[in-house]
Design a protein around this motif. Structure first.
Motif, PDB file in Angstrom:
ATOM      1  N   CYS A  94       0.850  -1.191   0.000  1.00 14.60           N
ATOM      2  CA  CYS A  94       0.000   0.000   0.000  1.00 14.60           C
ATOM      3  C   CYS A  94       0.886   1.242   0.000  1.00 14.60           C
ATOM      4  O   CYS A  94       1.860   1.315   0.757  1.00 14.60           O
ATOM      5  N   CYS A 101       0.265   4.111   1.134  1.00 13.01           N
ATOM      6  CA  CYS A 101       0.201   5.005   2.300  1.00 13.01           C
ATOM      7  C   CYS A 101       0.825   4.374   3.541  1.00 13.01           C
ATOM      8  O   CYS A 101       1.573   5.018   4.255  1.00 13.01           O
ATOM      9  N   CYS A 102       0.547   3.117   3.815  1.00 16.61           N
ATOM     10  CA  CYS A 102       0.984   2.551   5.098  1.00 16.61           C
ATOM     11  C   CYS A 102       2.072   1.495   4.943  1.00 16.61           C
ATOM     12  O   CYS A 102       2.666   1.063   5.929  1.00 16.61           O
ATOM     13  N   HIS A 144      -6.543   4.111   2.359  1.00 11.32           N
ATOM     14  CA  HIS A 144      -5.939   4.548   1.103  1.00 11.32           C
ATOM     15  C   HIS A 144      -6.914   4.364  -0.054  1.00 11.32           C
ATOM     16  O   HIS A 144      -7.022   5.222  -0.934  1.00 11.32           O
ATOM     17  N   CYS A 154      -4.911  -0.363   1.578  1.00  7.65           N
ATOM     18  CA  CYS A 154      -5.626  -0.480   2.849  1.00  7.65           C
ATOM     19  C   CYS A 154      -6.927   0.309   2.705  1.00  7.65           C
ATOM     20  O   CYS A 154      -7.052   1.148   1.812  1.00  7.65           O
TER      21      CYS A 154
HETATM   22 ZN   LIG Z   1      -2.336   2.067   3.450  1.00 12.28          ZN
END
Ligand SMILES: [Zn+2]
Length: 192
Positions: free
Chosen positions: A88, A90-91, A127, A124
């Protein structure tokens, strides 16, 4: 080869993991009953493994990849794809269906072995919402990748992916979405 998981604490753990991956083994009671067996078969169908309901080595590996986890830096899932490429944006967490990797590897070979760039793999929930993804997007499940193949226009990639039996293919102007969704195939084109 280690014996398949069949009873007790390892079955509780297996049941918890199945539930966390979105399958329904019933309560985590440590009994490898029909519901757990059915959940294993659903997992196997999702990853296109032989659906024998037995939690053997390949099935447990596929389950581990399907659970949200932190990718191991540099770990290869196939000759040309690393686990972190599916993470992902973002994370950094990842879920990935082993069958998606297998199909991507085959598509890559079919299109002349040019490098495949994954612009979006696992997303996720936060996101997925942030990028305006579908509520039930296959990206949430680790079943999807948006890809760019060097020197090949997205339309051509989409056509090849469709012919090649990817269950989900979305054609966009700058990339191609491919996925290994269970159930009915889907084909679409979008604007982005
Ligand atoms: Zn994420």
């Amino acid at each position: 080869m280690p014996a398949p998981v069949d009873r007790g604490a390892p079955v509780c753990e297996l049941q918890r993991r199945l539930a966390a991956a979105g399958f329904d083994p019933g309560p985590a009671d440590g009994v490898y009953g029909p519901r757990t067996r059915r959940a294993i078969m659903q997992l196997q169908q999702t990853c296109r493994l032989a659906a024998d309901g037995i939690a053997g080595t390949n099935t447990l590996k596929a389950l581990a990849l399907l659970l949200p986890h932190r990718p191991e830096p540099g770990r290869r899932l196939s000759p040309h794809f690393k686990e972190e490429e599916f993470a992902c944006r973002c994370c950094g967490m990842v879920r990935v269906n082993s069958y998606l990797v297998e199909k991507l590897e085959q598509l890559r070979a079919r299109l002349g072995g040019r490098p495949v760039t994954i612009t979006s793999g696992y997303r996720c929930p936060a996101h997925n919402q942030a990028v305006g993804g579908a509520r039930l997007s296959q990206h949430l499940l680790g079943n999807a990748a948006d890809i760019i193949i060097r020197d090949i226009p997205p339309g051509k990639v989409a056509a090849a992916a469709g012919e090649f039996g990817f269950p989900g293919v979305g054609q966009y102007s700058g990339f191609t979405h491919v996925d290994v969704r269970p159930g009915n195939p889907a084909r679409w084109s979008g604007a982005v």
